[in-house]
Design a protein around this motif. Structure first.
Motif, PDB file in Angstrom:
ATOM      1  N   SER A  76      -6.424  45.143  56.969  1.00  0.00           N
ATOM      2  CA  SER A  76      -5.008  45.206  56.615  1.00  0.00           C
ATOM      3  C   SER A  76      -4.799  46.030  55.346  1.00  0.00           C
TER       4      SER A  76
ATOM      5  N   GLU B 188     -16.150  46.772  64.494  1.00  0.00           N
ATOM      6  CA  GLU B 188     -16.465  45.342  64.511  1.00  0.00           C
ATOM      7  C   GLU B 188     -17.958  45.067  64.687  1.00  0.00           C
TER       8      GLU B 188
ATOM      9  N   ALA C 292     -16.621  32.201  59.461  1.00  0.00           N
ATOM     10  CA  ALA C 292     -15.171  32.173  59.278  1.00  0.00           C
ATOM     11  C   ALA C 292     -14.764  33.073  58.110  1.00  0.00           C
ATOM     12  N   LEU C 293     -15.514  32.994  57.011  1.00  0.00           N
ATOM     13  CA  LEU C 293     -15.182  33.802  55.837  1.00  0.00           C
ATOM     14  C   LEU C 293     -15.369  35.291  56.136  1.00  0.00           C
ATOM     15  N   THR C 294     -16.461  35.600  56.875  1.00  0.00           N
ATOM     16  CA  THR C 294     -16.717  36.994  57.235  1.00  0.00           C
ATOM     17  C   THR C 294     -15.548  37.552  58.028  1.00  0.00           C
ATOM     18  N   GLN C 295     -15.073  36.723  58.988  1.00  0.00           N
ATOM     19  CA  GLN C 295     -13.972  37.165  59.838  1.00  0.00           C
ATOM     20  C   GLN C 295     -12.713  37.422  59.006  1.00  0.00           C
ATOM     21  N   ARG C 296     -12.414  36.501  58.066  1.00  0.00           N
ATOM     22  CA  ARG C 296     -11.241  36.657  57.199  1.00  0.00           C
ATOM     23  C   ARG C 296     -11.368  37.951  56.402  1.00  0.00           C
ATOM     24  N   PHE C 297     -12.587  38.177  55.889  1.00  0.00           N
ATOM     25  CA  PHE C 297     -12.789  39.366  55.074  1.00  0.00           C
ATOM     26  C   PHE C 297     -12.481  40.626  55.875  1.00  0.00           C
ATOM     27  N   TYR C 298     -12.979  40.704  57.118  1.00  0.00           N
ATOM     28  CA  TYR C 298     -12.749  41.918  57.894  1.00  0.00           C
ATOM     29  C   TYR C 298     -11.275  42.106  58.231  1.00  0.00           C
ATOM     30  N   LYS C 299     -10.576  40.979  58.488  1.00  0.00           N
ATOM     31  CA  LYS C 299      -9.124  41.058  58.724  1.00  0.00           C
ATOM     32  C   LYS C 299      -8.443  41.652  57.495  1.00  0.00           C
ATOM     33  N   LEU C 300      -8.823  41.133  56.326  1.00  0.00           N
ATOM     34  CA  LEU C 300      -8.226  41.577  55.071  1.00  0.00           C
ATOM     35  C   LEU C 300      -8.525  43.057  54.836  1.00  0.00           C
TER      36      LEU C 300
ATOM     37  N   THR D  26     -19.294  36.793  47.922  1.00  0.00           N
ATOM     38  CA  THR D  26     -17.944  36.958  47.388  1.00  0.00           C
ATOM     39  C   THR D  26     -17.864  38.227  46.549  1.00  0.00           C
TER      40      THR D  26
END
Ligand code: UDP
Ligand code: MG
Length: 328
Positions: free
Chosen positions: A152, A160, A141-149, A220
């Protein structure tokens, strides 16, 4: 078949960052050799011992004694995977190099497909993991958030699922060697250099022995390195925040002025005062923190220390390390 001496340039180099993987190397080596012998004219495997504390170095010595195509550079301490990869790429002499993890999570047999695509003209062939089930749900989940960030923040696009498991043509290796930044976010660098690229999907295997060397703290820091070395948006955003807050302050001033004109003097607003002081000091500290993190990065880059220190070379001579300190 004659074994390539260390003076020759093999067709393909395999770069393996290794940190406490003594149990995995004896499994990895035969699988690499079995994969490589039928597909390339000559090869070398460059293990980068990243300051292992277990029997990794002795294992590498034994492997090298049995097969001189298995070589190593041992760093003087643990520098981290990103730096270990940089050291391996600087020490390898192949016309192309494949970077692969030592824990067998990256199936060595995939290299055959990488080489095929390289021969078709691709210079940056990356493995794309289609399944992260080996990782914990939180890490995924954190990895996914990081790539979204990261996405952006703009500037550099990361394909991906692409990671370090990849083949790089000599041109790409040389391009990477010119980037001597210390806070290395390789995934970003691979994307930044460009070249004719293609992804090859693969299933991540389970780690053969041991456990992941990446704690959440390490991940992190790695994520922050990634964001700050590929974007200055965190610095610039304060211009907008400052502008918005100033605009609000002007509106509030107008409001209080009108209130004074219409109603005359009222009781002073304690709540308003406290809230604005707290909010503004919070924003100021936060922006100072962001400034500080960039200044810290500038500080560590301007010191211009070498990326790593070599402790020992096994089956490699110092002359291969020819691209240190570009421009010097
Ligand atoms: N590694 C390294 N230095 C480090 C941490 C890891 O060279 O400080 C190597 C490790 O030995 C392995 C690869 O990097 O070959 C990937 O590490 P790991 O499997 O722990 O990471 P994960 O698969 O959990 O992302
Ligand atoms: Mg792993």
């Amino acid at each position: 078949m004659s074994m390539a001496s260390s003076a020759e340039r093999p067709e393909l180099s395999i770069v393996v960052p290794v940190f406490n993987e003594a149990e995995n190397l004896p499994l990895l080596a035969p699988r690499l050799i079995a994969t490589l012998e039928p597909i390339v004219a000559s090869f070398e495997v460059v293990f980068v011992d990243d300051g292992s504390a277990d029997a990794t170095l002795e294992t590498i010595r034994a492997l090298n004694a049995a097969d001189p195509r298995l070589r190593a550079v041992a760093l003087s301490r643990n520098f981290g995977k990103e730096i270990a990869i940089a050291a391996g790429l600087e020490h390898c002499r192949g016309q192309a190099a494949v970077i692969i993890d030592a824990d067998l999570q990256h199936p060595p047999e995939m290299i055959a497909r990488f080489v095929e695509l390289w021969r078709q003209g691709y210079e940056n062939v990356y493995g794309q993991r289609i399944d992260r089930s080996g990782d914990s749900a939180l890490r995924r989940a954190l990895t996914q958030r990081f790539y979204k960030l990261f996405e952006s923040f703009g500037e550099t696009h990361l394909p991906e699922g692409a990671g370090d498991f990849r083949l790089l043509d000599r041109k790409a290796i040389d391009a990477l060697a010119t980037m001597q930044e210390r806070a290395r976010f390789s995934k970003g660098l691979y994307a930044w250099i460009g070249f004719k690229s293609i992804g090859v999907p693969f299933d991540v295997a389970e780690r053969a022995h041991g456990q992941s060397k990446f704690s959440y703290r390490k991940l992190t820091r790695f994520a922050l390195d990634g964001l700050t070395s590929f974007s200055s948006l965190p610095l610039q955003v304060w211009t907008y925040v400052g502008f918005a807050i100033s605009a609000l302050a002007v509106l509030a001033a107008l409001y209080f002025l009108l209130e004074y004109i219409i109603k005359g003097a009222t009781t002073p607003g304690f709540a308003t005062l406290i809230i604005s002081v707290m909010m503004l000091s919070g924003v100021q500290l936060l922006s100072l923190g962001v400034l500080g993190s960039y200044i810290g990065r500038i500080f560590s880059e301007v010191k211009r220390r070498p990326l790593y220190v070599v402790g020992e070379r096994i089956g490699l001579d110092a002359s291969v390390e020819r691209r240190r300190a570009p421009g010097a």
